[in-house]
Motif scaffolding. Structure first.
Motif, mmCIF file in Angstrom:
data_model
loop_
_atom_site.group_PDB
_atom_site.id
_atom_site.type_symbol
_atom_site.label_atom_id
_atom_site.label_comp_id
_atom_site.label_asym_id
_atom_site.label_seq_id
_atom_site.Cartn_x
_atom_site.Cartn_y
_atom_site.Cartn_z
ATOM 1 N N LEU A 1 46.170 40.956 114.784
ATOM 2 C CA LEU A 1 45.441 41.744 113.784
ATOM 3 C C LEU A 1 45.648 41.175 112.375
ATOM 4 N N PHE A 2 46.843 40.621 112.127
ATOM 5 C CA PHE A 2 47.123 40.029 110.817
ATOM 6 C C PHE A 2 46.187 38.839 110.566
ATOM 7 N N TRP B 1 43.278 38.392 111.935
ATOM 8 C CA TRP B 1 41.937 38.985 111.764
ATOM 9 C C TRP B 1 41.763 39.428 110.302
ATOM 10 N N ASP B 2 42.781 40.118 109.814
ATOM 11 C CA ASP B 2 42.762 40.622 108.437
ATOM 12 C C ASP B 2 42.598 39.476 107.434
ATOM 13 N N VAL C 1 38.944 37.901 107.529
ATOM 14 C CA VAL C 1 37.886 38.703 106.901
ATOM 15 C C VAL C 1 38.048 38.719 105.384
#
Lengths: 339, 88
Positions: free
Chosen positions: B66-67, B69-70, B73
């Protein structure tokens, strides 16, 4: 006993019936809810029209009705249908409660945790007949999770239902997106492991979502409400577990995951959109939507698509559908890699 | 195609493809390296301790996923930190 090919064809043919059923039920809820004043304002239109809310109740009703019919005509795995119906039904009840009582943001994820319990309970009563705790990983084989898997089922249902609930800000986004996800997963199931019950439930979800989408598409004549959004999300989660497409389902829901993750990482708590002081988008005088300039506003998927480029609502919806097509294609590849 | 935000779709395609590749790699690590591990201290609770340790490893991998992904974006869409209205 019919040959498997015929069973699958019969499952799809029965599932197609869910399209007219969802159409009729949605039309019914539009009339009833408009009469009873159950309406919401379409805030992304300049005229701010009142649209009947909670019309998504047609979705869980259609899904449960058709599952019951499928079992009654002897076509499906009754345990799987029972587990699916209980999950969808309980999520619909949570959604309806939220629609009527406007619960605080934290209650929805907590209550949806309970919606996964029917699968866990039936799985404990009938081991290996409801879910299989062996996770199938693309390329790398399988691994057995006898302890973690059942514990993660309620979490999975809560995540899928709430993440679906969170990505329905514009007309038709949820219904259209779920239609694309279910179509991709249905194709994957037919190509890799065409178990009639899985094919039926994916096809049923696809045609039910399409039936609702007819009224929910831009410009909307019906809003799903939490009752529709939570039950559809719970249906996707339940199907991922019951038909053993866990990883492919996560991939198919990439747009939802991105939206929810960025919302939560910015806001840092479970809350309702209506409770936000800083909105992620703003409506311009010409009817287009623009990204909010408020630094406190959450980084939703819609806001991300609007950065530096205001757009009409219909354009953003089409772009979101394109993202679902990409994630659906990746999910299909994942299923083929699992084999 | 005129009605679509093609730039956003292209960038999101990069994000999704990267996350998809990382996700399959992560599940591969779990299946090939983490799952065969036997972490047992107390024989009576060993099964649950073993499962708990593996769940924690999976959780750490998920947070890392998720990091990334963050970061992607924010890099592609929100280069000017926290002021989302500014175009890249």
């Amino acid at each position: 006993m019919l040959p498997s090919g015929w069973e699958v064809t019969a499952a799809v043919l029965l599932a197609i019936v869910s399209f007219p059923v969802a159409l009729v039920l949605t039309r019914f809820f539009i009339k009833i809810n408009a009469k009873r004043g159950i309406v919401g304002i379409d805030i992304h239109k300049l005229t701010k029209p009142n649209i009947p809310e909670m019309c998504g109740a047609s979705i869980p009703i259609t899904l449960i009705l058709l599952s019951a019919v499928y079992v009654l005509i002897g076509g499906g795995n009754s345990l799987m249908m029972l587990a699916f119906s209980l999950v969808v039904g309980s999520a619909a009840v949570v959604g309806a409660l939220d629609d009527r009582l406007n619960m605080r943001g934290i209650y929805k994820p907590l209550l949806t945790l309970l919606c996964g319990l029917p699968i866990v309970a039936l799985g404990l009563l009938y081991p290996n007949q409801v879910y299989n705790p062996t996770l199938q990983v693309p390329i790398f084989g399988v691994f057995h999770l006898p302890v973690i898997y059942p514990l993660s089922i309620p979490v999975a249902i809560a995540v899928t239902s709430n993440t679906t609930n969170m990505l329905d800000p514009l007309n038709g986004t949820m219904a259209g997106g779920v239609s694309i996800i279910s179509a991709a997963l249905l194709i994957g199931v037919v190509l890799t492991n065409p178990a009639p019950s899985s094919v039926f439930l994916y096809a049923c979800l696809l045609f039910t979502a399409l039936g609702f989408f007819y009224f929910n598409r831009y410009p909307s004549r019906a809003f799903a409400g939490n009752v529709g959004q939570l039950s559809v999300g719970a249906a996707l989660g339940a199907l991922a577990i019951l038909s053993r497409n866990e990883i492919a389902s996560i991939v198919a829901m990439f747009p939802n995951i991105q939206n929810s993750f960025f919302f939560l990482s910015k806001i840092k708590r479970f809350t309702e959109h209506r409770a936000l002081t800083a909105k992620p988008t703003r409506l311009l005088d010409d009817g287009r939507l623009a990204s909010s300039s408020d630094p406190k506003a959450p980084l939703t998927l819609v806001r991300t698509l609007l950065v530096g480029r205001p757009a009409k609502e219909s354009e953003i919806v089409s772009t979101i559908f394109a993202l679902y097509l990409i994630s659906g294609a990746l999910a299909l590849i994942t299923m083929i890699l699992v084999g | 195609m005129k009605r679509l935000n093609q730039r956003a779709i292209a960038l999101q395609l990069i994000v999704f493809l990267t996350q998809w590749g990382l996700m399959i790699t992560g599940f591969g690590i779990l299946a090939l390296i983490v799952a065969p591990l036997r972490v047992q201290l107390d024989p009576s609770l060993g099964r649950y301790f073993d499962a708990g340790v593996k769940a924690m490893i999976a959780l750490v991998l998920s947070i890392f996923w998720l990091f990334i992904w963050d970061r992607q974006v924010r890099l592609y869409f929100y280069r000017k930190k926290e002021s989302a209205a500014e175009p890249v």
